[in-house]
Design an enzyme around this catalytic site. Structure first.
Site, PDB file in Angstrom:
ATOM      1  N   LYS A   1    -105.259 100.080  87.495  1.00  0.00           N
ATOM      2  CA  LYS A   1    -105.416 101.373  88.155  1.00  0.00           C
ATOM      3  C   LYS A   1    -104.170 101.719  88.956  1.00  0.00           C
ATOM      4  O   LYS A   1    -103.720 102.865  88.989  1.00  0.00           O
ATOM      5  CB  LYS A   1    -106.650 101.339  89.062  1.00  0.00           C
ATOM      6  CG  LYS A   1    -107.134 102.710  89.480  1.00  0.00           C
ATOM      7  CD  LYS A   1    -107.882 103.415  88.356  1.00  0.00           C
ATOM      8  CE  LYS A   1    -108.442 104.746  88.794  1.00  0.00           C
ATOM      9  NZ  LYS A   1    -109.170 105.412  87.715  1.00  0.00           N
TER      10      LYS A   1
ATOM     11  N   HIS B   1    -112.218  99.861  85.798  1.00  0.00           N
ATOM     12  CA  HIS B   1    -111.589 100.202  84.521  1.00  0.00           C
ATOM     13  C   HIS B   1    -111.937  99.121  83.506  1.00  0.00           C
ATOM     14  O   HIS B   1    -112.711  98.193  83.786  1.00  0.00           O
ATOM     15  CB  HIS B   1    -110.076 100.411  84.671  1.00  0.00           C
ATOM     16  CG  HIS B   1    -109.317  99.224  85.196  1.00  0.00           C
ATOM     17  ND1 HIS B   1    -109.170  98.055  84.495  1.00  0.00           N
ATOM     18  CD2 HIS B   1    -108.656  99.035  86.372  1.00  0.00           C
ATOM     19  CE1 HIS B   1    -108.447  97.195  85.189  1.00  0.00           C
ATOM     20  NE2 HIS B   1    -108.131  97.763  86.330  1.00  0.00           N
TER      21      HIS B   1
ATOM     22  N   HIS C   1    -111.969  95.333  84.285  1.00  0.00           N
ATOM     23  CA  HIS C   1    -113.146  94.804  84.977  1.00  0.00           C
ATOM     24  C   HIS C   1    -114.297  94.585  83.991  1.00  0.00           C
ATOM     25  O   HIS C   1    -115.011  93.572  84.060  1.00  0.00           O
ATOM     26  CB  HIS C   1    -113.599  95.772  86.078  1.00  0.00           C
ATOM     27  CG  HIS C   1    -112.532  96.093  87.077  1.00  0.00           C
ATOM     28  ND1 HIS C   1    -112.028  97.358  87.240  1.00  0.00           N
ATOM     29  CD2 HIS C   1    -111.869  95.313  87.965  1.00  0.00           C
ATOM     30  CE1 HIS C   1    -111.113  97.349  88.188  1.00  0.00           C
ATOM     31  NE2 HIS C   1    -110.990  96.128  88.642  1.00  0.00           N
TER      32      HIS C   1
ATOM     33  N   CYS D   1     -97.294  91.034  99.569  1.00  0.00           N
ATOM     34  CA  CYS D   1     -97.670  92.145  98.694  1.00  0.00           C
ATOM     35  C   CYS D   1     -98.978  92.735  99.199  1.00  0.00           C
ATOM     36  O   CYS D   1    -100.021  92.066  99.140  1.00  0.00           O
ATOM     37  CB  CYS D   1     -97.826  91.694  97.247  1.00  0.00           C
ATOM     38  SG  CYS D   1     -98.410  93.040  96.165  1.00  0.00           S
TER      39      CYS D   1
ATOM     40  N   LYS E   1     -99.785  95.611  81.648  1.00  0.00           N
ATOM     41  CA  LYS E   1    -101.161  95.313  81.995  1.00  0.00           C
ATOM     42  C   LYS E   1    -101.883  96.610  82.341  1.00  0.00           C
ATOM     43  O   LYS E   1    -101.323  97.491  82.993  1.00  0.00           O
ATOM     44  CB  LYS E   1    -101.187  94.378  83.202  1.00  0.00           C
ATOM     45  CG  LYS E   1    -102.578  94.163  83.795  1.00  0.00           C
ATOM     46  CD  LYS E   1    -102.496  93.634  85.223  1.00  0.00           C
ATOM     47  CE  LYS E   1    -103.867  93.563  85.854  1.00  0.00           C
ATOM     48  NZ  LYS E   1    -103.824  93.196  87.280  1.00  0.00           N
TER      49      LYS E   1
ATOM     50  N   HIS F   1     -97.402  93.979  90.523  1.00  0.00           N
ATOM     51  CA  HIS F   1     -97.467  95.402  90.856  1.00  0.00           C
ATOM     52  C   HIS F   1     -96.102  96.093  90.843  1.00  0.00           C
ATOM     53  O   HIS F   1     -96.022  97.315  91.007  1.00  0.00           O
ATOM     54  CB  HIS F   1     -98.127  95.581  92.236  1.00  0.00           C
ATOM     55  CG  HIS F   1     -99.565  95.179  92.235  1.00  0.00           C
ATOM     56  ND1 HIS F   1    -100.010  93.989  92.762  1.00  0.00           N
ATOM     57  CD2 HIS F   1    -100.662  95.798  91.728  1.00  0.00           C
ATOM     58  CE1 HIS F   1    -101.316  93.899  92.606  1.00  0.00           C
ATOM     59  NE2 HIS F   1    -101.740  94.974  91.982  1.00  0.00           N
TER      60      HIS F   1
ATOM     61  N   CYS G   1    -101.709  92.853  96.291  1.00  0.00           N
ATOM     62  CA  CYS G   1    -102.310  91.556  95.969  1.00  0.00           C
ATOM     63  C   CYS G   1    -103.033  90.970  97.175  1.00  0.00           C
ATOM     64  O   CYS G   1    -103.856  90.067  97.019  1.00  0.00           O
ATOM     65  CB  CYS G   1    -101.237  90.543  95.549  1.00  0.00           C
ATOM     66  SG  CYS G   1    -100.465  90.839  93.958  1.00  0.00           S
TER      67      CYS G   1
ATOM     68  N   CYS H   1     -93.019  92.247  93.658  1.00  0.00           N
ATOM     69  CA  CYS H   1     -94.238  91.609  93.169  1.00  0.00           C
ATOM     70  C   CYS H   1     -94.213  91.677  91.640  1.00  0.00           C
ATOM     71  O   CYS H   1     -94.103  92.775  91.075  1.00  0.00           O
ATOM     72  CB  CYS H   1     -95.467  92.333  93.712  1.00  0.00           C
ATOM     73  SG  CYS H   1     -97.008  91.792  92.913  1.00  0.00           S
TER      74      CYS H   1
END
Length: 499
Positions: free
Chosen positions: A298, A17, A20, A125, A295, A146, A128, A143
């Site tokens: 995905k 996405h 990246h 997690c 943030k 996430h 992660c 987390c």
């Protein structure tokens, strides 16, 4: 001189996405700029293909982890030319050559006495692939990245003796205040270290998709150790029959997202010391691209697809927007409306229209040849010192501030057109030298500015420099080319987008 720059390697449990693309474009800007300065550049990117998140994602799809890794890695590979990344190598951590070098390095860490066995209990997690300390947890044992509730897990693991490097890490940050930039990210790393370091898990017994420890094949290597070592291992096999390690190691700059600060700014230097290797010279930590308040991720389902964005706006527009809209290093909100506004006002109007006007006026008034004339002292004042300032900002990985330096010149050249009014000068046959001076300064100013913009706008700058008759891509000062070059008119660099 050499310059070795890296991106993070991207996790292949999901497709690429814009986040990246952002890291990669940042590293590419720096790589291109350093090549313009004559540096011997090596630019590395790639994919991280082991660990529980990939194992879990593959299981959900009913395919093997290797199949998932192969499929998504190909999508990351395809992203690179689409965003105009000029990486010299693309590493995959499933490559047997990487595995061989990792085993050799981690065995050296073990032989040097930096590994012990013990039982670990903590909040884990799975997204992660990281055990969280109590101080890293979000509300309700979640987390913070996430936003999922974590389970407390207990395992018998091999541990890397990170705590033994407490004093050495504190000394590193004291001796090298620019080891991590920007400053507030450095402060985060220092604060984490000063809270007291604990030993960290090097292996996981229940993991199946990962490298076996060379001294204990019943345990699989914790994915972060495998992944971090890519920056070192890649140099040994990036070019057939040649080991580039002595030429490029240590890394000059890691470009990283803030969510992996701990691993790179704390664990990574210690791991390198444990393996008798030199740590990187610097790392720059960027923030998150936000959609709304969150943030772009995905796993959170709020992403902009870089393939779609580029199809509509082009890679140059994406590169420009990301580093103009969000100050590099900070978190920042992005939107489709923001893309369109920056495209129209800055790329199409400020820069594209300037280029069209300058080329058209030279064609119309001087038969397409840049006049030979002196530098206008009025314009020279605004260009004075720009080159060292621009290079200094990129030496500190201040990508947004460097782009603003270039854009000040774009705006100044547009004002110069309005101040000098070449179309009026063309009617005054008594003073042709003044028109020569103005046209020369516009062409030369546009050339010098465009050379600064090469790393940000590689496609448009290449077209424009070719039209200006400039064969070199070396950075230059105003007045460093005498004139006399034949120029060609261009269609709009950034045409208006319908709809």
């Amino acid at each position: 001189m050499t310059y070795y720059v890296t991106t993070p390697i991207y996790y292949v449990n999901a497709e690429p996405h814009l986040g990246h693309a952002y890291s990669t474009m940042a590293a590419d800007v720096l790589a291109r700029h350093m090549r313009q300065r004559g540096e011997d550049v090596f630019f590395l990117t790639g994919t991280d293909e082991h660990g529980e998140p990939i194992e879990t994602a593959a299981e959900c799809e009913g395919i093997s982890p290797q199949e998932l890794a192969d499929r998504n890695t190909e999508k990351f590979r395809r992203l690179m030319p689409i965003i105009d990344a000029t990486n010299d190598f693309f590493i995959r951590t499933s490559d047997p050559r990487h595995a061989e070098k990792v085993a050799e390095t981690i065995q050296r860490v073990y032989d040097n006495g930096w590994v012990t066995k013990g039982t670990y209990e903590g909040w884990y997690c799975p997204r992660c692939a990281d055990f969280k300390t109590e101080r890293e947890l979000g509300p309700g044992q979640t987390c913070p990245i996430h936003e999922i509730v974590l389970d407390r897990e207990s395992e018998e693991n091999w541990f890397f003796r990170l705590s033994a490097f407490q004093d050495r890490l504190e000394a590193l940050y004291e001796e090298r205040p620019d080891f991590v930039v920007p400053d507030f990210r450095r402060n985060e790393a220092v604060a984490f270290i000063k809270q007291g370091l604990e030993d960290v898990s090097l292996s996981r017994p229940r993991l199946q998709w990962g490298m076996k420890l060379p001294w204990d094949p019943d345990q699989r290597m914790y994915v972060w150790f495998d992944a971090l070592l890519n920056y070192y291992t890649a140099l040994s096999f990036a070019r057939d029959g040649e080991d580039l390690t002595d030429r490029y190691w240590p890394v000059d700059l890691h470009v990283l997202g803030k969510d992996i600060l701990k691993f790179h700014a704390v664990i990574w230097p210690a791991l390198l010391w444990a393996a008798d290797l030199e740590p990187p010279r610097q790392m720059t930590i960027h923030g998150y691209l936000l959609m709304g308040e969150k943030k772009m991720s995905k796993s959170l389902g709020n992403v902009l697809d870089p393939f779609e964005v580029i199809e509509r706006f082009g890679a140059d527009a994406l590169r420009h927007y990301c580093f103009r809209e969000v100050s590099f290093g900070q978190d920042g909100s992005i939107s489709t409306a923001g893309f369109e506004a920056r495209y129209e006002t800055e790329l199409a109007n400020d820069y594209g229209n300037l280029a069209s006007r300058v080329l058209a006026m030279i064609d119309r008034y001087r038969a397409g040849v840049v006049p030979e004339a002196a530098v206008d002292a009025v314009l020279a004042e605004d260009f004075e010192g720009v080159l060292p300032r621009f290079c200094g900002l990129l030496d500190r990985a201040e990508l947004t501030q460097a782009l603003e330096e270039a854009w000040k010149l774009v705006r100044r050249l547009n004002r110069y057109v309005e101040e000098t009014r070449p179309w009026d000068l063309a009617k005054d046959e008594a003073d042709p030298e003044r028109l020569d001076e103005v046209l020369y300064n516009l062409a030369e100013g546009l050339r010098v500015t465009t050379l600064l913009l090469v790393p940000y706008l590689p496609q448009a700058s290449e077209r424009l420099l070719a039209a200006l008759g400039d064969q070199s891509r070396e950075l230059g000062e105003l007045g460093s080319r005498p004139g006399g070059q034949k120029v060609e008119r261009l269609p709009p660099l950034f045409p208006k987008i319908d709809g």
